[in-house]
Enzyme design. Structure first.
Site, PDB file in Angstrom:
ATOM      1  N   CYS A  17      -6.473   8.026   2.236  1.00  0.00           N
ATOM      2  CA  CYS A  17      -6.351   7.991   3.691  1.00  0.00           C
ATOM      3  C   CYS A  17      -6.813   9.302   4.308  1.00  0.00           C
ATOM      4  O   CYS A  17      -6.293  10.360   3.988  1.00  0.00           O
ATOM      5  CB  CYS A  17      -4.922   7.718   4.134  1.00  0.00           C
ATOM      6  SG  CYS A  17      -4.821   7.599   5.928  1.00  0.00           S
ATOM      7  N   ASN A  34       0.865  -1.178   0.000  1.00  0.00           N
ATOM      8  CA  ASN A  34       0.000   0.000   0.000  1.00  0.00           C
ATOM      9  C   ASN A  34       0.904   1.230   0.000  1.00  0.00           C
ATOM     10  O   ASN A  34       1.715   1.419   0.904  1.00  0.00           O
ATOM     11  CB  ASN A  34      -0.901  -0.034   1.240  1.00  0.00           C
ATOM     12  CG  ASN A  34      -1.888   1.125   1.302  1.00  0.00           C
ATOM     13  OD1 ASN A  34      -1.532   2.231   1.678  1.00  0.00           O
ATOM     14  ND2 ASN A  34      -3.135   0.875   0.950  1.00  0.00           N
TER      15      ASN A  34
HETATM   16  C1  LIG Z   1      -6.380   0.740  12.321  1.00  0.00           C
HETATM   17  C2  LIG Z   1      -6.576   0.886  10.845  1.00  0.00           C
HETATM   18  C3  LIG Z   1      -5.500   1.284  10.040  1.00  0.00           C
HETATM   19  C4  LIG Z   1      -5.645   1.431   8.668  1.00  0.00           C
HETATM   20  N1  LIG Z   1      -4.571   1.797   7.905  1.00  0.00           N
HETATM   21  C5  LIG Z   1      -4.707   1.887   6.548  1.00  0.00           C
HETATM   22  C6  LIG Z   1      -3.592   2.217   5.703  1.00  0.00           C
HETATM   23  O1  LIG Z   1      -2.453   2.396   6.161  1.00  0.00           O
HETATM   24  N2  LIG Z   1      -3.790   2.321   4.351  1.00  0.00           N
HETATM   25  C7  LIG Z   1      -5.024   2.110   3.778  1.00  0.00           C
HETATM   26  O2  LIG Z   1      -5.164   2.204   2.555  1.00  0.00           O
HETATM   27  N3  LIG Z   1      -6.087   1.774   4.543  1.00  0.00           N
HETATM   28  C8  LIG Z   1      -5.966   1.670   5.903  1.00  0.00           C
HETATM   29  N4  LIG Z   1      -7.050   1.321   6.682  1.00  0.00           N
HETATM   30  C9  LIG Z   1      -8.355   1.069   6.017  1.00  0.00           C
HETATM   31  C10 LIG Z   1      -8.610  -0.432   5.819  1.00  0.00           C
HETATM   32  O3  LIG Z   1      -7.649  -1.014   4.977  1.00  0.00           O
HETATM   33  C11 LIG Z   1     -10.025  -0.662   5.234  1.00  0.00           C
HETATM   34  O4  LIG Z   1     -10.062  -0.161   3.917  1.00  0.00           O
HETATM   35  C12 LIG Z   1     -11.118   0.017   6.028  1.00  0.00           C
HETATM   36  O5  LIG Z   1     -10.886  -0.146   7.408  1.00  0.00           O
HETATM   37  C13 LIG Z   1     -12.519  -0.511   5.710  1.00  0.00           C
HETATM   38  O6  LIG Z   1     -12.642  -1.913   5.879  1.00  0.00           O
HETATM   39  P1  LIG Z   1     -13.117  -2.638   7.249  1.00  0.00           P
HETATM   40  O7  LIG Z   1     -14.437  -2.046   7.624  1.00  0.00           O
HETATM   41  O8  LIG Z   1     -13.186  -4.081   6.881  1.00  0.00           O
HETATM   42  O9  LIG Z   1     -12.075  -2.337   8.253  1.00  0.00           O
HETATM   43  C14 LIG Z   1      -6.920   1.174   8.064  1.00  0.00           C
HETATM   44  C15 LIG Z   1      -7.994   0.778   8.873  1.00  0.00           C
HETATM   45  C16 LIG Z   1      -7.843   0.620  10.243  1.00  0.00           C
HETATM   46  C17 LIG Z   1      -9.026   0.181  11.080  1.00  0.00           C
END
Ligand SMILES: Cc1cc2nc3c(=O)[nH]c(=O)nc-3n(C[C@H](O)[C@H](O)[C@H](O)COP(=O)(O)O)c2cc1C
Ligand SMILES: Cc1cc2nc3c(=O)[nH]c(=O)nc-3n(C[C@H](O)[C@H](O)[C@H](O)COP(=O)(O)OP(=O)(O)OC[C@H]3O[C@@H](n4cnc5c(N)ncnc54)[C@H](O)[C@@H]3O)c2cc1C
Lengths: 300, 248
Positions: free
Chosen positions: A126, A95
């Site tokens: 982000c 990423n």
């Molecule tokens: C603690 C945390 C850190 C995350 N860090 C990133 C990141 O560094 N880069 C990114 O593209 N998405 C990041 N995300 C987003 C997740 O990859 C995902 O797209 C988002 O949480 C939605 O999916 P979910 O509801 O299954 O968590 C992060 C999410 C969480 C909860």
């Protein structure tokens, strides 16, 4: 039963993808990584980032709000210290979290010759970094610029991770497709604010945060469906998936792969449970090939 | 780290909004002092972290102070309830090579220090404890510490029991702390800040209880700033840190 999914020439052993930021750098729980379709690293920036001050996380029953602020080791240390240590049998996607368009050039040039890297997920979405990232993803024009640049720099897979905050994700997805991206990821976390009422200030150290978890699934299902009707490249879903039938729903809505995110924070082995649930459902329904489900939502 | 299906054996009020939970887990290996378990609750998405406070074979003791929705839910459970636990997590603390050592507990911070006292006792390292809390009712586990420690000193903010004042006001006035080789402290953040200002010549190990995401090192949700400006993960780099090494 066949769980394989193909995106162009890329093969995935099943439709589950460990989502960026919820499974570290791929150095731990590799037994889980080796059972899913693909693994995406934490967002990597050009320079190392220390991230936001705590508190960084808040939750309710169905939501998580995080403001980690892209804490990561930066390109140089990722290449020198982390990448050599990664030992997985699953396609590795890095990423990339650029703040400017030129950042993406530096990141891709820095990693495009690494054999271990199967592809890149361009994080144009982000919400936890003030300087940019999300801003790039909010305009179709800029998405096209970043994705075209990426396409010109590498033949590796390019996934473009988009946002639905303050923009029409159908247009930004179409721009990514035009520019030659291999897939779009729908979507990153939704903008969120938590208030510390006693002190009348934001609760999270970073000010605002990104909303994820089961509560966002209906929204993301809708977006995945809309985008998959709009573009002819594969759509990867990311939002609140927590069980086998969530994966089935995303596939029906038009996703080819489904990212597993927040639920990893509850149980690092959640993907194995979700996989089992998916297999059980397919068996009960008599479906032999999981890819048959993609985009087969009826009556809409 | 493993996922366990545990059974609640006993849930008893220890003090105001403070509960003692005895839980049964089978097939559990060694747990180091400072290690913790993540409890799933019915009211929150993420698990809640609790340090092991005591252990008797496959019976584990946790002390839970109600501060929000997840802890309220745990406090309401009755014996026989099933619990979904992940653990043991964290590095735990390094054991001292020699004593005597002193435990510094602020309020419910006494919980993980009790298990440390038991382990020190098993290794025949002499241990003293200074237990402080707001009021007499909030002073917990004094009897248990009494059976494991050379000396137990009590203190309350309001003077309702033992010395009157904050732990960090009383500590410098105590005779006989000179032979102490190291200190182990757990309590609210303000206590750590004040301890840092006391500038001991001996190491002080701080058991941190920062708000946590996963507890397994995946999300970088629980951050504490190190002296070099980089954040450490409380879950997998800690949760016990040399007070010198962190900024509060
Ligand atoms: C603690 C945390 C850190 C995350 N860090 C990133 C990141 O560094 N880069 C990114 O593209 N998405 C990041 N995300 C987003 C997740 O990859 C995902 O797209 C988002 O949480 C939605 O999916 P979910 O509801 O299954 O968590 C992060 C999410 C969480 C909860
Ligand atoms: C390694 C470790 C070990 C621990 N060991 C123990 C132990 O042995 N015993 C123990 O009792 N605790 C322990 N804790 C602390 C315990 O994990 C927390 O108290 C628990 O997670 C709180 O969960 P909750 O759902 O009840 O509270 P939450 O509802 O999550 O609230 C937690 C705190 O955040 C505040 N908060 C939440 N939202 C807001 C907002 N919008 N504005 C302002 N403030 C807000 C609440 O007021 C409360 O003070 C430990 C923590 C760690 C990390």
């Amino acid at each position: 039963m066949n769980l394989e999914v193909f995106l162009g020439k890329s093969r995935f052993r099943n439709p589950l993808v460990l989502a960026s930021g919820t499974f570290g750098y791929g150095l731990t729980y590799t037994d889980v990584i080796d059972r899913v379709g693909a693994f995406v690293t934490k967002g990597i920036t050009v320079q190392e980032r220390v991230g936001n001050p705590p508190p960084r996380i808040w939750d309710t029953k169905e939501t998580v709000v995080n403001s980690v602020g892209l804490e990561n080791v930066g390109l140089k240390r990722f290449k020198e210290e982390i990448l050599p240590e990664i030992d997985i049998s699953t396609p590795l996607y890095v990423n990339l979290a650029g703040v400017t368009i030129d950042d993406f050039r530096i990141l891709i040039e820095g990693l495009r010759d690494e054999e271990k890297v199967e592809g890149f997920e361009l994080n144009l979405s982000c919400p936890n970094v003030k300087e940019g990232g999300a801003a790039l993803g909010q305009s179709a024009d800029r998405v096209r610029k970043v994705a075209s640049l990426a396409r010109s720099l590498t033949t590796k897979s390019i996934w473009v991770k988009l946002t639905s905050n303050f923009c029409d994700v159908r247009e930004t997805a179409a721009a990514a497709a035009d520019a030659g991206a291999d897939a779009v990821v729908i979507v990153n976390t939704l903008n969120a604010l938590i208030i510390d009422l006693a002190n009348r200030k934001p609760f999270l150290g970073g000010g605002s945060g990104g909303l994820s978890g089961p509560a966002i699934k209906p929204h993301v299902l809708y977006m995945v469906h809309q985008v998959s009707k709009q573009v002819d490249i594969p759509v990867i879903a990311s939002g609140g998936a927590g069980c086998g039938t969530d994966v089935v729903e995303y596939l029906l809505a038009g996703a080819s792969l489904v990212q597993i995110g927040s639920i990893n924070l509850v149980d690092p082995q959640a993907s194995l449970r979700i996989l089992k649930g998916l297999e059980g459902w397919l068996k009960r329904e008599g479906i032999v090939c999981v890819s048959e489900l993609i985009g087969r939502l009826e009556g809409i | 780290m493993k996922k366990y299906q545990a059974t609640l054996l006993e849930n008893r009020l220890l003090g105001p909004e403070i509960y003692s939970l005895w839980v049964k887990i089978t097939d559990l290996g060694e747990v180091k002092p400072g290690q913790f378990f993540e409890f799933a609750t019915d009211t929150r998405f993420l698990r809640r972290a609790f340090s092991l406070s005591d252990r008797d074979g496959d019976r584990l003791r946790f002390v839970v102070k109600v501060v929000g929705s997840g802890t309220r839910w745990l406090a309401g459970l009755s014996a026989g309830s099933k619990l979904d636990l992940l653990g043991p997590l964290g590095e735990g603390t390094r054991m001292p090579s020699s004593g005597p050592v002193m435990l510094l507990a602020g309020g419910v911070g006494a919980a993980p220090l009790l298990y440390l006292a038991r382990k020190l006792n098993e290794q025949r390292v002499e241990v003293d404890a200074l237990l402080a809390a707001g009021t007499k009712e909030e002073l917990i586990l004094a009897e248990e510490f009494g059976s494991l420690c050379r000396e137990v000193i009590l203190a309350t903010d309001d003077g309702s029991c033992g010395h009157k004042g904050y732990l960090t006001d009383i500590l410098p006035t105590l005779p006989g702390t000179k032979d102490i080789q190291s200190f182990y402290a757990c309590g609210p953040e303000a206590m750590f800040v004040a301890l840092k200002r006391l500038n001991f010549r001996k190491p002080v190990y701080a058991f941190l209880e920062s708000r946590m995401g996963c507890g397994t090192g995946l999300c970088m949700g629980c951050a504490v700033r190190g002296r070099d400006g980089r954040y450490r993960r409380v879950c997998t780099d800690g949760p016990v840190f040399d007070l010198e090494e962190i900024e509060l």
